[in-house]
Design a protein around this motif. Structure first.
Motif, short mmCIF file in Angstrom:
data_model
loop_
_atom_site.label_atom_id
_atom_site.label_comp_id
_atom_site.label_asym_id
_atom_site.label_seq_id
_atom_site.Cartn_x
_atom_site.Cartn_y
_atom_site.Cartn_z
N GLN A 1 0.81 -1.21 0.00
CA GLN A 1 0.00 0.00 0.00
C GLN A 1 0.84 1.25 0.00
OE1 GLN A 1 -2.19 0.23 3.55
NE2 GLN A 1 -2.20 -1.98 3.68
N ARG A 2 1.81 1.26 0.88
CA ARG A 2 2.57 2.50 1.07
C ARG A 2 3.24 2.92 -0.23
NH1 ARG A 2 5.38 4.37 6.42
NH2 ARG A 2 3.20 4.11 6.96
N GLN A 3 3.92 1.98 -0.84
CA GLN A 3 4.60 2.32 -2.09
C GLN A 3 3.60 2.68 -3.16
OE1 GLN A 3 5.25 -0.23 -0.19
NE2 GLN A 3 7.44 -0.45 0.09
N PHE A 4 2.49 1.97 -3.16
CA PHE A 4 1.47 2.26 -4.16
C PHE A 4 0.96 3.68 -3.98
CE2 PHE A 4 -3.09 2.02 -5.46
CZ PHE A 4 -2.84 1.97 -6.81
N VAL A 5 0.70 4.03 -2.75
CA VAL A 5 0.18 5.37 -2.49
C VAL A 5 1.18 6.42 -2.93
CG1 VAL A 5 -0.43 6.99 -0.69
CG2 VAL A 5 -1.37 4.69 -0.65
N SER A 6 2.44 6.21 -2.60
CA SER A 6 3.39 7.26 -2.98
C SER A 6 3.55 7.29 -4.49
CB SER A 6 4.72 7.07 -2.26
OG SER A 6 5.26 5.82 -2.54
N GLY A 7 3.44 6.13 -5.12
CA GLY A 7 3.49 6.13 -6.58
C GLY A 7 2.32 6.89 -7.17
N VAL A 8 1.16 6.64 -6.61
CA VAL A 8 -0.03 7.32 -7.11
C VAL A 8 0.09 8.82 -6.92
CG1 VAL A 8 -2.44 7.74 -6.56
CG2 VAL A 8 -1.63 5.41 -6.88
N MET A 9 0.65 9.18 -5.77
CA MET A 9 0.77 10.61 -5.50
C MET A 9 1.75 11.26 -6.46
SD MET A 9 0.67 10.76 -1.47
CE MET A 9 -0.85 11.37 -0.89
N ALA A 10 2.84 10.60 -6.67
CA ALA A 10 3.80 11.15 -7.60
C ALA A 10 3.16 11.22 -8.98
CB ALA A 10 5.04 10.30 -7.64
N GLY A 11 2.27 10.29 -9.22
CA GLY A 11 1.63 10.24 -10.53
C GLY A 11 0.51 11.23 -10.67
#
Lengths: 315, 689
Positions: free
Chosen positions: A302-312
């Protein structure tokens, strides 16, 4: 005092309205806050349920007999005539849809195709993006900033723009309707974001680390593999997960560029869908299986996904 | 700047974990720090940092330097250093740049004044950046720590520490490298402090720096060489200053050069090798297609002839495409707005609830699954039949709670029954009735199963007082012999049916059948005809035709909201975490109620985030394809059409016209160009600071 307040709040659902009238008293606010709390919790539960139900419906449908699906709703897996904590009606549940699905070579083959597309597309984007990101972050070359600006500009280019031209190009190259073509396409459209994300990340790596490595005589490639990549772990993880899900879930690109006789799962299910209703017994379990991998990835990272989404957020 | 800087920079690093990061960057972003939540904090901190540094004079200078002059000064110095004499120049710069910036020479002198006003601004900026940078930096933890402490000089120093370290290890190069380092902002902050009190700052730096595990070790070196370190920082500052303020291109240029010199001075062609794969792929599969699409959009269907703007003309006149345009407009306006609003509400509501995270996870989850899967899910949800589709099941339940339902939808008279079917669907007796004999009203057409629970039909006793009596029943027995129009044994009563007595077209009396199917009408009904109104037999309410022509687009937008509200929620929640509690608390103490706090404090503070979320969703929605393609049934696909789908159908559907397809592609591209420019401008501003 506290109890008194609590009581007051409980017995006065109108408190929120009243508070407007007497905003000057902190007590009024507290009252409102307490009522708010109770109502908020209730609202959240309802909303959460609302958000969960569609997926639950798919899961339930995938576990019911096709004949039953066509005449009654998925909620009939519960014995609704009973008293409230409805119990599950086991007679309604069957694995037969999944058995049929696993025996279905076409669907299973398409799952494998999805893997064959997703994994290389993710690895390629990470590697190529990291190379370029490193160059943008730590190397000097003419027009670097200008080039990077171009990459940032490409972040928001819609894939639709490339469909027709790339189809033509792939035709010429003989990779139209091949897995390789899909991988290349996804790589291309994943790159701007990858470069953007990784460059920003790499640029924050302490200079002294690179300097030290250079003093030790490391070449650029060594620097890249031994210093940059390991330190870039978190960003690479975010990017990888994001790209993985992106490609796994894609349908449009695969619809056009994938081998239509052996398409990835999304396209295979879409093809199945033409006669919807007749084959919900294939679609429901198929969709659920296709969701499993993303969901596992999602919950595990989740954590990495969230930060990826945010960067995206710019994508 | 405020808007964009948040998401992009913070995002890179992982905003989610630390509220601090976004907040700080916010602060930096917004000039009027007072307004910004983060600002107040970081600013004072920064200011004080500047103050501390002031003794050194450089820091103050830095602060003041934030304007172009500083940049130039730095650059001026830089050239020298950059060329060859990095170390000396670096040192020189340390003093000089600042000096140069504020009327040179008397850095110390300048310091006091500069320190007060200027530092505030510049310092704030620097501090802000520092955190932001930290956030971006690998070590999420590190950033987390750094951000909150931003106010403290030490914290600020943390990042600078790195430069310092560099200096320590190789002062000359470091200086040069830092100077160019476009990231310099970070460097600057510490640098400024460093000069002021090299000894202390360095140690602190290392201390703070430890947090980021990997860097920590490296940084730790810094303290080791306090002296050199001191110089180093100064140098770095100089460079940093140059860049940071540097609206002046010169400063920026100098900075970049420096960095690259450090990293890759002698072999610039290696950069080409590293970039080659990316540039090849991007060029062939992204850039070239853009150009080709532009060209192709001016050609005819098979690409053999030039048609000028003909394709665009067709796009804007073809009815199907116009529907797609209209729908896309609805999508772009409605979907992002709803998602953002829901996201905001969810984010605010979950904030104070302990299991808020679980809720967020649940709402965010649909983002992980494919639009195809969502499409299948929502085809199930939107099934027309209330027995199967959840949306209609819920809706009809609600509806039926408030509206009467017909007791016997399918009942009808036999042709030989004493009833005729009127135009409106009501059933009317052929003869007038009289009180003397009970009336028989036989109906059929109901599956015996449905009437199984009914009582047996009964012949009513002859009523006294001129009242009219009768029976309505199901004139049919499964498998048994049933005489038409006569109440046989086993035949079931039809209860709950409304019976009206009609004289000359006017209703004179009304009754409802009892459990045994009998009814009694007052004497007024004598001599009237009896009518069974159509309402008795109306088909049950069948819910809403979600995927019909009228509602198909809103319905699909609903499924989109289900998927993407979580995205807005998570981004907004991250922004919300950066809103200082004290501000909200202060507002509450001042007598604001929750709603007022939300509206007057929370929302304005979140405005930048809301903006980014909305813009992001708009871009996303502009390209919406899968959901529409999957959910809309063939019959209403036309009404649900959107540009991306139309493009696909035109280019790859039956009788393809890739000229028109390309024209649509070009239009889509033009629609995202503003965002493209926005992104690039944001980038330039960020690299400049």
């Amino acid at each position: 005092m506290t109890t008194l307040t609590a009581k007051g709040a409980a017995s006065e659902p109108a408190a929120p309205a009243q508070e407007t009238a007497q905003p000057k008293t902190p007590l009024g606010s507290r009252l409102a806050a307490l009522t708010g709390h109770w109502a908020v919790r209730f609202a959240l539960v309802v909303i959460g349920l609302f958000w969960l139900l569609p997926t639950a419906g798919l899961l339930s449908s995938s576990l019911r007999d096709p004949a039953e699906i066509s005449i009654s709703g998925w909620w009939n897996i519960f014995d609704l005539n009973g008293s409230f904590p409805w119990i599950l009606d086991r007679d309604q549940l069957t694995w037969s849809n999944y058995d049929a699905l696993f025996a279905n070579d076409q669907v299973m083959g398409s799952l494998w195709t999805t893997v064959l597309i997703t994994v290389p597309a993710t690895v390629l984007v990470v590697v190529i993006g990291a190379l370029a990101g490193y160059a943008f972050a730590w190397m000097d070359f003419p027009g670097r900033d200008w080039w990077f600006m171009v990459v940032v500009g490409l972040l928001v280019v819609p894939v639709q723009v490339a469909l027709v031209p790339v189809a033509k190009l792939f035709n010429t190259l003989g990779i139209f309707e091949t897995t390789a073509g899909v991988v290349l396409f996804h790589t291309a459209f994943g790159l701007p974001f990858a470069i953007f994300l990784l460059r920003n990340f790499f640029a924050e790596i302490p200079r002294e680390l690179l300097e030290a490595a250079r003093l030790d005589g490391a070449g650029e490639l060594r620097l890249f593999t031994r210093v940059i990549m390991p330190l870039g772990g978190p960003a690479i993880a975010s990017l990888g997960i994001f790209q993985f899900l992106w490609v796994w879930n894609d349908m449009l690109v695969a619809l056009i560029f994938a081998d239509s006789t052996n398409p990835p799962i999304t396209v295979a299910l879409q093809q199945q869908m033409r006669q919807f209703g007749n084959n919900i017994d294939v679609l429901a379990p198929g969709a659920f299986i296709s969701m499993l991998v993303p969901l596992v990835v999602f919950f595990a990272f989740q954590r990495q996904f969230v930060s990826g989404v945010m960067a995206g957020a710019v994508k | 700047m405020p808007t964009p800087s948040n998401p992009s920079s913070g995002a890179a690093g992982g905003i989610p974990e630390e509220p601090g990061a976004p907040r700080t960057s916010d602060a930096a972003a917004t000039p009027d720090a007072a307004v910004t939540p983060g600002a107040p904090k970081s600013e004072p901190g920064a200011a004080s940092a500047g103050g501390d540094a002031a003794p050194g004079g450089e820091s103050a200078a830095d602060g003041g330097a934030s304007e172009a002059p500083a940049a130039q000064a730095a650059t001026a110095a830089a050239p020298t250093s950059a060329t060859g004499a990095v170390p000396e120049s670096a040192t020189a710069e340390a003093t000089s740049p600042e000096a140069a910036a504020p009327e040179a020479a008397d850095p110390k002198a300048t310091v006091p004044e500069a320190a007060v006003p200027a530092p505030a601004a510049s310092a704030a900026t620097t501090a802000a950046k520092a955190p932001a940078a930290a956030a971006e930096s690998v070590a999420g933890t590190a950033s987390a720590t750094a951000a909150p402490e931003a106010d403290t000089p030490a914290a600020t120093t943390a990042e600078p520490a790195e430069p310092a370290v560099v200096a320590a290890s190789a002062t000359s190069e470091t200086a040069a490298s830092e100077a160019p380092a476009s990231e310099a902002p970070t460097a600057e902050a510490p640098a400024s402090e460093a000069p002021g009190a090299t000894g202390p700052s360095a140690p602190k730096a290392s201390g703070t720096t430890e947090t980021p595990a990997p860097k920590a070790s490296a940084t730790t070196e810094a303290p080791a060489t306090p002296a050199s370190g001191a110089t180093g920082p100064a140098a770095s500052k100089a460079s940093g200053t140059a860049k940071a303020p540097a609206p002046g291109a010169a400063g920026a240029g100098g900075g970049k050069k420096g960095r690259s010199i450090a990293a890759m001075r002698r072999r610039p062609w290696i950069a080409g090798l590293f970039l080659l794969p990316a540039l090849l792929i991007l060029g062939a599969l992204v850039v070239y297609p853009i150009v080709y699409s532009l060209y192709r959009s001016l050609m005819n269907a098979d690409g053999s002839g030039f048609v000028g703007l003909g394709n665009f003309k067709e796009v804007f006149t073809d009815e199907g495409t116009l529907i797609a345009f209209r729908n896309n407009l609805v999508w772009v306006v409605v979907a992002p707005a709803v998602c953002t609003a829901l996201g905001l509400i969810f984010a605010v509501l979950t904030e104070r609830v302990r299991w808020g995270t679980a809720f967020k996870l649940l709402v965010f989850m649909p983002m992980a699954i494919s639009m195809l899967a969502s499409g299948i899910i929502f085809r199930l949800v939107y099934e027309q039949d209330p027995e199967r589709g959840m949306a209609n099941a819920l809706w009809t339940t609600v509806h039926d709670t408030f509206a009467d339902t017909a007791p016997w939808p399918d009942a009808r008279p036999r042709t030989d029954a004493p009833l005729t079917v009127t135009e409106g669907g009501a059933y009317l007796t052929r003869e007038t009735v009289d009180a003397a004999s009970p009336v028989s009203l036989p109906l059929v057409g109901i599956p015996p199963k449905e009437a199984a629970g009914e009582a047996l039909a009964k012949k009513p006793a002859k009523a006294a007082g001129g009242k009219v009596t009768g029976t309505v029943w199901l004139d049919f027995v499964k498998g048994g012999r049933s005489e038409h129009n006569v109440i046989d044994q086993q035949e079931k009563a039809l209860s709950g049916i409304t019976v009206e007595a009609v004289k000359d077209g006017r209703k004179v009396a009304e009754a409802t059948t009892a459990d045994d199917g009998t009814f009694t009408l007052p004497a007024a009904a004598d001599g009237a005809k009896l009518r069974l109104p159509a309402a008795n037999f109306a088909q049950p309410y069948n819910g809403i035709d979600w995927l019909g022509p009228a509602l198909v687009t809103p319905a699909i937008i609903g499924s989109y909201v289900w998927m993407w509200a979580g995205f807005a929620m998570v981004l907004i929640a991250a922004g919300l975490a950066g809103v200082p509690r004290e501000l909200l608390e202060q507002a509450r103490v001042d007598g604001c109620n929750e709603w007022k706090v939300f509206r007057k404090v929370t929302v304005p503070l979140l405005a930048p985030v809301l903006g980014v979320v909305t813009v992001t969703l708009m871009i996303n929605v502009l390209k919406i394809f899968d959901l529409v393609y999957v959910i809309s049934p063939g019959a209403t696909q036309r009404e649900a059409n959107v540009l991306a789908l139309q493009l696909y159908l035109k280019s790859f559907g039956g009788s393809p016209d890739q000229g028109v397809g390309s024209a649509i592609a070009v239009i889509l591209l033009l629609l995202v160009v503003p965002v493209m420019i926005l992104n690039i401008r944001r980038l330039r501003r960020e690299s400049r600071r």
